[in-house]
Enzyme design. Sequence first.
Site, PDB file in Angstrom:
ATOM      1  N   ASP A  31       0.857  -1.191   0.000  1.00  0.00           N
ATOM      2  CA  ASP A  31       0.000   0.000   0.000  1.00  0.00           C
ATOM      3  C   ASP A  31       0.892   1.240   0.000  1.00  0.00           C
ATOM      4  O   ASP A  31       2.016   1.188   0.506  1.00  0.00           O
ATOM      5  CB  ASP A  31      -0.921   0.015   1.234  1.00  0.00           C
ATOM      6  CG  ASP A  31      -2.265   0.648   0.930  1.00  0.00           C
ATOM      7  OD1 ASP A  31      -3.286  -0.067   0.931  1.00  0.00           O
ATOM      8  OD2 ASP A  31      -2.294   1.876   0.667  1.00  0.00           O
ATOM      9  N   SER A 179     -18.424   7.081 -15.255  1.00  0.00           N
ATOM     10  CA  SER A 179     -17.583   8.119 -14.633  1.00  0.00           C
ATOM     11  C   SER A 179     -16.147   7.912 -15.117  1.00  0.00           C
ATOM     12  O   SER A 179     -15.822   6.857 -15.667  1.00  0.00           O
ATOM     13  CB  SER A 179     -17.610   8.010 -13.100  1.00  0.00           C
ATOM     14  OG  SER A 179     -16.869   6.866 -12.693  1.00  0.00           O
ATOM     15  N   LYS A 185     -11.175   1.673 -15.189  1.00  0.00           N
ATOM     16  CA  LYS A 185     -11.231   0.205 -15.095  1.00  0.00           C
ATOM     17  C   LYS A 185     -11.461  -0.413 -16.481  1.00  0.00           C
ATOM     18  O   LYS A 185     -11.007  -1.522 -16.737  1.00  0.00           O
ATOM     19  CB  LYS A 185     -12.343  -0.219 -14.139  1.00  0.00           C
ATOM     20  CG  LYS A 185     -12.179   0.329 -12.715  1.00  0.00           C
ATOM     21  CD  LYS A 185     -11.638  -0.721 -11.790  1.00  0.00           C
ATOM     22  CE  LYS A 185     -11.510  -0.230 -10.372  1.00  0.00           C
ATOM     23  NZ  LYS A 185     -10.887  -1.199  -9.480  1.00  0.00           N
ATOM     24  N   LEU A 239     -25.557   1.490  -0.004  1.00  0.00           N
ATOM     25  CA  LEU A 239     -26.218   0.841   1.131  1.00  0.00           C
ATOM     26  C   LEU A 239     -25.530   1.210   2.450  1.00  0.00           C
ATOM     27  O   LEU A 239     -26.198   1.449   3.465  1.00  0.00           O
ATOM     28  CB  LEU A 239     -26.255  -0.681   0.938  1.00  0.00           C
ATOM     29  CG  LEU A 239     -27.058  -1.439   1.988  1.00  0.00           C
ATOM     30  CD1 LEU A 239     -28.515  -0.998   2.031  1.00  0.00           C
ATOM     31  CD2 LEU A 239     -27.000  -2.939   1.747  1.00  0.00           C
ATOM     32  N   THR A 253     -30.792   9.519   1.196  1.00  0.00           N
ATOM     33  CA  THR A 253     -30.523  10.340   0.008  1.00  0.00           C
ATOM     34  C   THR A 253     -30.651   9.504  -1.272  1.00  0.00           C
ATOM     35  O   THR A 253     -29.647   9.063  -1.842  1.00  0.00           O
ATOM     36  CB  THR A 253     -29.094  10.911   0.083  1.00  0.00           C
ATOM     37  OG1 THR A 253     -28.185   9.803   0.254  1.00  0.00           O
ATOM     38  CG2 THR A 253     -28.907  11.896   1.217  1.00  0.00           C
ATOM     39  N   VAL A 254     -31.868   9.282  -1.714  1.00  0.00           N
ATOM     40  CA  VAL A 254     -32.056   8.592  -3.002  1.00  0.00           C
ATOM     41  C   VAL A 254     -31.804   9.626  -4.096  1.00  0.00           C
ATOM     42  O   VAL A 254     -32.435  10.683  -4.119  1.00  0.00           O
ATOM     43  CB  VAL A 254     -33.492   8.029  -3.114  1.00  0.00           C
ATOM     44  CG1 VAL A 254     -33.745   7.471  -4.517  1.00  0.00           C
ATOM     45  CG2 VAL A 254     -33.732   6.972  -2.052  1.00  0.00           C
TER      46      VAL A 254
END
Length: 391
Positions: A31, A179, A185, A239, A253-254
């Site tokens: 890391d 995004s 990726k 979630l 916060t939907v």
Amino acid sequence: MRVLVLGGDGYLGWPTAMHFSARGDEVVIVDNFAKRQWELEDGIEPLVAVPPLHRRVGQWEKVTGHKMLIRVGDLCNHRFVYTLLDDFRPEAIIHYAEQPSAPYSMQGREKAVYTQTNNIVGTLNLLFGIQHSCPDCHFIKLGTMGEYGTPNIDIEEGWLDVEHNGRKDRVLFPKKAGSFYHLSKVHDSNNIEFACRVWGMRATDLNQGPVYGIETEQTELAPGLHTSFHYDDVFGTVLNRFLVQAAIGVPLTVYGAGGQTRGYLNLRDTLQCVELAVDHPSERGEFRVFNQFTEQFSVNQLAEMIKAAGSRAGLGVQVNHIENPRVEQEKHYYNAKHSKLADLGLEPHLLTEQAMDRMLAVVRRHAENVNPKAILPRVRWLAGDKTEEAL
Ligand code: USQ
């Protein structure tokens, strides 16, 4: 086995390192602590403060007797990568060491360029390093379901058989990422597929959906072994955010209409999936893709499930539809195949009422740590460079 866990200080990396160490594998954690730096930049903290990596590894050794090694360095430095692989000669590399957040990458030009440089160059250095130092090693890469986006056709596991003008071929499934992070990726996947095709590398791309959860078998063994759980607008997955919002009594916060559908999985299943990939390596030259999730939900369904868990716990949970900070489809077709990990024996931990209640109870214990300013979204997809100053 000799297993490298890249990004082993993170939400998924730390539980993964403990999981493999617990089975007796020789684990080296790598890391550069970049995530801790990004947190400091935006004033973000995990729900429960995470001790430094060396302390966690010390605690792990004290509790279990298993040793883990730590190598601190940046994968964008190819000399670090080559030395690491030459010294350790891993049989499996589990690669989480990337900037993992879509909102982080959408803060503006600087963060988008950083995300793509960090993720793509680090992975490219690894591909060359593996070819140079350990060509038989199995490269397990954390990709994302977000590479595919939300196409109006079924999503296959990585590859698509096409017939066009009377001819047939097998191509990588078309990508429509949401995004600059998700795109990093996509670019990684293309580079890895090329390395498999040209150099005969063996790789598994785990296209994972949003992960939820706070506990694994190992995090529970002793205090100080917990993982970094985010609920903020930048690093928190939906979630985990909703659990914290319910726990502190603010409305959920939907974003927008809430019909956004994704494939989700429990943190415990991330470990199981990665283990299945390690134990069943792909062939030399094979670019294997697994869609890594266990259940599909819309954001509205998740909100309703949290609301129900809240009422079981005596909490009144309110659901708010707020203006969507992202540009994404809010009502769409979604049917993603995910049978390959099940075929290898994945036994999912599903999002049952019991699982939800347990997570909510754990989160509530730490409710006093929550920073209410980290709840509402601050990064807007349409803002371009303007968000950079707002944060
Ligand atoms: N969402 C809300 N309210 C919130 C937060 C999110 O409605 O408070 C919505 C988002 O708009 C989106 C969905 O929930 O439609 C999922 O968002 P997310 O933040 O949980 O997931 P995402 O940004 O896609 O990224 C997360 C991880 C990333 C991983 C990805 C898998 O941070 O590392 O690659 O999940 S996937 O989504 O399948 O691409």
